[in-house]
Design a protein around this motif. Sequence first.
Motif, PDB file in Angstrom:
ATOM      1  N   ILE A  13       5.838  -0.414  10.286  1.00 24.82           N
ATOM      2  CA  ILE A  13       5.390   0.788  10.985  1.00 24.82           C
ATOM      3  C   ILE A  13       5.182   1.931   9.998  1.00 24.82           C
ATOM      4  N   ASP A  14       6.073   2.065   9.020  1.00 29.30           N
ATOM      5  CA  ASP A  14       5.940   3.099   8.005  1.00 29.30           C
ATOM      6  C   ASP A  14       4.669   2.893   7.187  1.00 29.30           C
ATOM      7  N   PHE A  15       4.377   1.660   6.817  1.00 26.91           N
ATOM      8  CA  PHE A  15       3.168   1.353   6.060  1.00 26.91           C
ATOM      9  C   PHE A  15       1.918   1.683   6.876  1.00 26.91           C
ATOM     10  N   LEU A  16       1.889   1.270   8.140  1.00 26.54           N
ATOM     11  CA  LEU A  16       0.732   1.542   8.987  1.00 26.54           C
ATOM     12  C   LEU A  16       0.567   3.037   9.257  1.00 26.54           C
ATOM     13  N   TYR A  17       1.681   3.749   9.388  1.00 22.45           N
ATOM     14  CA  TYR A  17       1.624   5.192   9.570  1.00 22.45           C
ATOM     15  C   TYR A  17       1.026   5.872   8.332  1.00 22.45           C
ATOM     16  N   GLY A  18       1.393   5.413   7.149  1.00 19.59           N
ATOM     17  CA  GLY A  18       0.827   5.955   5.914  1.00 19.59           C
ATOM     18  C   GLY A  18      -0.668   5.709   5.815  1.00 19.59           C
ATOM     19  N   ILE A  19      -1.105   4.494   6.187  1.00 16.33           N
ATOM     20  CA  ILE A  19      -2.537   4.184   6.189  1.00 16.33           C
ATOM     21  C   ILE A  19      -3.271   5.077   7.183  1.00 16.33           C
ATOM     22  N   LEU A  20      -2.667   5.301   8.338  1.00 12.89           N
ATOM     23  CA  LEU A  20      -3.268   6.153   9.361  1.00 12.89           C
ATOM     24  C   LEU A  20      -3.420   7.590   8.857  1.00 12.89           C
ATOM     25  N   ILE A  21      -2.415   8.105   8.192  1.00 10.90           N
ATOM     26  CA  ILE A  21      -2.486   9.469   7.657  1.00 10.90           C
ATOM     27  C   ILE A  21      -3.572   9.580   6.594  1.00 10.90           C
ATOM     28  N   ILE A  22      -3.645   8.601   5.700  1.00 10.50           N
ATOM     29  CA  ILE A  22      -4.673   8.631   4.652  1.00 10.50           C
ATOM     30  C   ILE A  22      -6.060   8.535   5.270  1.00 10.50           C
ATOM     31  N   ILE A  52      -1.719   9.990  -6.545  1.00  9.71           N
ATOM     32  CA  ILE A  52      -2.058   8.564  -6.569  1.00  9.71           C
ATOM     33  C   ILE A  52      -0.918   7.750  -7.141  1.00  9.71           C
ATOM     34  N   ILE A  53      -0.298   8.237  -8.216  1.00  7.25           N
ATOM     35  CA  ILE A  53       0.841   7.530  -8.812  1.00  7.25           C
ATOM     36  C   ILE A  53       1.999   7.449  -7.819  1.00  7.25           C
ATOM     37  N   LEU A  54       2.280   8.548  -7.124  1.00 10.56           N
ATOM     38  CA  LEU A  54       3.365   8.535  -6.142  1.00 10.56           C
ATOM     39  C   LEU A  54       3.079   7.597  -4.978  1.00 10.56           C
ATOM     40  N   VAL A  55       1.835   7.524  -4.529  1.00 11.03           N
ATOM     41  CA  VAL A  55       1.485   6.607  -3.449  1.00 11.03           C
ATOM     42  C   VAL A  55       1.666   5.164  -3.893  1.00 11.03           C
ATOM     43  N   ILE A  56       1.269   4.846  -5.115  1.00 13.02           N
ATOM     44  CA  ILE A  56       1.437   3.488  -5.633  1.00 13.02           C
ATOM     45  C   ILE A  56       2.911   3.134  -5.743  1.00 13.02           C
ATOM     46  N   VAL A  57       3.717   4.053  -6.271  1.00 13.37           N
ATOM     47  CA  VAL A  57       5.155   3.806  -6.380  1.00 13.37           C
ATOM     48  C   VAL A  57       5.774   3.628  -5.000  1.00 13.37           C
ATOM     49  N   TYR A  58       5.335   4.419  -4.025  1.00 14.20           N
ATOM     50  CA  TYR A  58       5.866   4.311  -2.670  1.00 14.20           C
ATOM     51  C   TYR A  58       5.513   2.960  -2.048  1.00 14.20           C
ATOM     52  N   LEU A  59       4.285   2.500  -2.256  1.00 10.70           N
ATOM     53  CA  LEU A  59       3.879   1.206  -1.711  1.00 10.70           C
ATOM     54  C   LEU A  59       4.644   0.057  -2.360  1.00 10.70           C
TER      55      LEU A  59
END
Length: 71
Positions: A13-22, A52-59
């Motif tokens: 759900i967290d991953f899908l929420y992040g995709i939705l926000i982006i 971008i670096i923070l998003v990659i690290v988060y994923l």
Amino acid sequence: MNLENIFKNVIKIDFLYGILIITFSFFTESEVTYVDSDAPWAMIDTFGILAIILVIVYLVNLYFLYKFKPI
């Protein structure tokens, strides 16, 4: 219900929420102002690279949490 399944579902759900926000951030309108100096654009580029670096690290973090195996 198994606690492991709940944990994995929360990560999904967290991953899908992040995709939705982006996705919705690309469809928002913003006012563009033109500045003569190149310094503000360099700062925006730096923040963009850091984001971008923070998003990659988060994923990667989400992936490792999803594949977590306790000792």
